[in-house]
Design a protein around this motif. Structure first.
Motif, mmCIF file in Angstrom:
data_model
loop_
_atom_site.group_PDB
_atom_site.id
_atom_site.type_symbol
_atom_site.label_atom_id
_atom_site.label_comp_id
_atom_site.label_asym_id
_atom_site.label_seq_id
_atom_site.Cartn_x
_atom_site.Cartn_y
_atom_site.Cartn_z
ATOM 1 N N PHE A 13 0.729 -1.196 -0.183
ATOM 2 C CA PHE A 13 0.048 0.298 0.416
ATOM 3 C C PHE A 13 0.576 1.063 0.049
ATOM 4 C CE2 PHE A 13 -3.474 -2.801 1.029
ATOM 5 C CZ PHE A 13 -4.580 -2.703 0.719
ATOM 6 N N PRO A 15 1.434 5.640 -1.246
ATOM 7 C CA PRO A 15 0.923 6.538 -0.309
ATOM 8 C C PRO A 15 0.155 7.151 -1.628
ATOM 9 C CG PRO A 15 2.784 7.024 0.452
ATOM 10 C CD PRO A 15 3.377 5.923 -0.248
ATOM 11 N N GLY A 16 -1.259 7.725 -1.754
ATOM 12 C CA GLY A 16 -1.977 7.670 -2.322
ATOM 13 C C GLY A 16 -1.806 9.290 -3.025
ATOM 14 N N LYS A 17 -2.211 10.138 -3.310
ATOM 15 C CA LYS A 17 -2.188 11.932 -3.995
ATOM 16 C C LYS A 17 -3.299 12.472 -2.482
ATOM 17 C CE LYS A 17 -2.081 11.594 -8.837
ATOM 18 N NZ LYS A 17 -2.863 12.140 -10.141
ATOM 19 N N GLU A 18 -3.792 11.713 -1.809
ATOM 20 C CA GLU A 18 -4.954 12.914 -0.630
ATOM 21 C C GLU A 18 -3.369 12.056 0.599
ATOM 22 O OE1 GLU A 18 -6.831 14.520 -1.178
ATOM 23 O OE2 GLU A 18 -6.964 14.879 -3.122
ATOM 24 N N GLY A 20 -2.833 10.392 4.104
ATOM 25 C CA GLY A 20 -3.238 9.775 4.773
ATOM 26 C C GLY A 20 -4.213 8.617 3.715
ATOM 27 N N SER A 21 -3.897 8.658 2.149
ATOM 28 C CA SER A 21 -4.384 8.129 1.661
ATOM 29 C C SER A 21 -3.293 6.458 0.882
ATOM 30 C CB SER A 21 -4.585 7.862 0.340
ATOM 31 O OG SER A 21 -4.674 9.056 -0.422
ATOM 32 N N TYR A 22 -3.922 5.334 0.145
ATOM 33 C CA TYR A 22 -3.187 4.817 -0.031
ATOM 34 C C TYR A 22 -3.743 3.657 -1.238
ATOM 35 C CZ TYR A 22 -0.133 4.510 4.386
ATOM 36 O OH TYR A 22 -0.280 4.828 5.639
ATOM 37 N N VAL A 23 -2.620 3.627 -1.770
ATOM 38 C CA VAL A 23 -2.679 2.538 -3.587
ATOM 39 C C VAL A 23 -2.245 1.117 -3.297
ATOM 40 C CG1 VAL A 23 -2.351 2.794 -5.414
ATOM 41 C CG2 VAL A 23 -2.986 5.086 -4.993
ATOM 42 N N ARG A 24 -3.282 0.080 -3.681
ATOM 43 C CA ARG A 24 -3.073 -0.666 -3.658
ATOM 44 C C ARG A 24 -2.100 -1.282 -5.037
ATOM 45 N NH1 ARG A 24 -7.389 -5.532 -5.428
ATOM 46 N NH2 ARG A 24 -6.942 -3.795 -7.802
ATOM 47 N N THR A 87 5.997 3.615 3.939
ATOM 48 C CA THR A 87 6.029 5.127 4.289
ATOM 49 C C THR A 87 7.212 5.447 3.025
ATOM 50 O OG1 THR A 87 5.394 4.667 6.297
ATOM 51 C CG2 THR A 87 6.151 7.047 5.875
#
Length: 312
Positions: A13, A15-18, A20-24, A87
């Motif tokens: 997972f 980090p996503g663009k937002e 606290g968000s995550y991308v699988r 992270t």
């Protein structure tokens, strides 16, 4: 089959663009290397356990999409697929938090290791993470021993992760299988596993290791072979995510070794070694410029174009 990669496949997972968000993303060092090798047009098989859940099904489909032979096709109900939360830092480096108590990847058994599969392969590749607990520890050692006895090439990535176990415990496990290893990959932070950089030649003689590669990140890699020490420099690129970069490097390196016709340790030459490291450095350099582990792994065509451009 050219190679069998043994060990963990999991979900990274990232980090996503937002905030606290995550991308699988699919990941796991042996699986990363396996798909990197498959994208170089070689026949690769993956030997590891996936959970009977949405993540496990996704990972199995990921392997199949890249034409990797899934050697343990049945998904397990005994544990969920392992999850790793990544992270990222400004320089592209990262740290991990694992959800793995237990994870499906820890459940590989000796019964899953088929003699016919090992016999059909030219090389096997594995690492320490899949050996952090039984039964996968015993199964992996069993596969390495079998491969060595059958005259197959054996590759090993120390890949120490302090979030999983202590360095002392990891070193004890690595020491227990090191005599089976032909190609050893270590990072500058893992030199303690070989008694320090100055001790590498003695360590190689003691354990019958043909090649030791010390990875240096963006600075390339240092090789130890036949009493010689050399270095092949990496490529200066803008890194956005180092996840899977070491596996992209190693997958590229092993691909070039196999594509050079190496089937036994006596086939290795310094010329082949340097060429394979140049190829691996290009593979890793391309990987860090994209997000995610497996999605960022380059193809053979991309690596060849990159090498042509950097030599121009």
């Amino acid at each position: 089959m050219d190679i069998i990669c043994i060990g963990e496949m999991l979900i990274d997972f990232t980090p996503g663009k937002e905030p606290g968000s995550y991308v699988r993303n699919p990941g796991g060092a042996p699986a990363n290397a396996c798909i990197a090798i498959a994208r170089n047009g070689l026949e690769a098989g993956f030997l590891g356990i996936l959970g009977n859940d949405d993540f496990g099904r996704f990972l199995k489909e990921t392997l199949e999409k890249d034409h990797v032979k899934v050697l343990c096709p049945e998904l397990t109900d005994k544990a969920v697929t392992t999850l790793a939360f990544v992270t990222l830092y400004e320089n592209g480096e990262r740290s991990f938090t694992f959800a793995r108590k237990p994870g499906a990847d820890m459940l590989l058994s000796k019964e899953d290791v088929k003699e016919s599969d090992i016999e059909a392969a030219k090389m096997i590749h594995t690492g320490s993470v899949g050996m952090s607990a039984n039964p996968s520890r015993e199964a992996t050692a069993y596969a390495m021993k079998m491969a060595k006895e059958k005259g197959k090439l054996v590759s090993y990535d120390v890949n120490y992760r302090d979030a999983i176990w202590s360095e002392a415990e990891c070193k004890e496990v690595v020491d227990s299988v090191i005599d089976y290893v032909d190609f050893l990959k270590i990072s500058a932070e893992e030199l303690n596993f070989v008694g320090g950089e100055a001790n590498i030649p003695n360590f190689m003689k003691e354990h019958g290791i043909t090649v030791v590669i010390e990875t240096l990140g963006a600075d390339g890699a240092r090789y130890f072979f036949d009493g010689k020490v050399g270095r092949v420099y990496g490529h200066k690129v803008k890194a956005v995510d180092a996840t899977g970069a070491g596996d992209a490097f190693w997958g590229g390196f092993l691909s070039k070794i196999l594509m050079s016709g190496v089937t036994k340790t006596e086939d290795v030459t310094e010329e082949i070694l340097r060429s394979s490291l140049e190829y691996g450095n290009a593979s890793g350099g391309l990987c860090v410029q994209r997000m995610g582990g497996i999605p960022a792994l380059p193809t053979k065509e991309e690596i060849e174009v990159f090498l042509q451009q950097t030599k121009a």
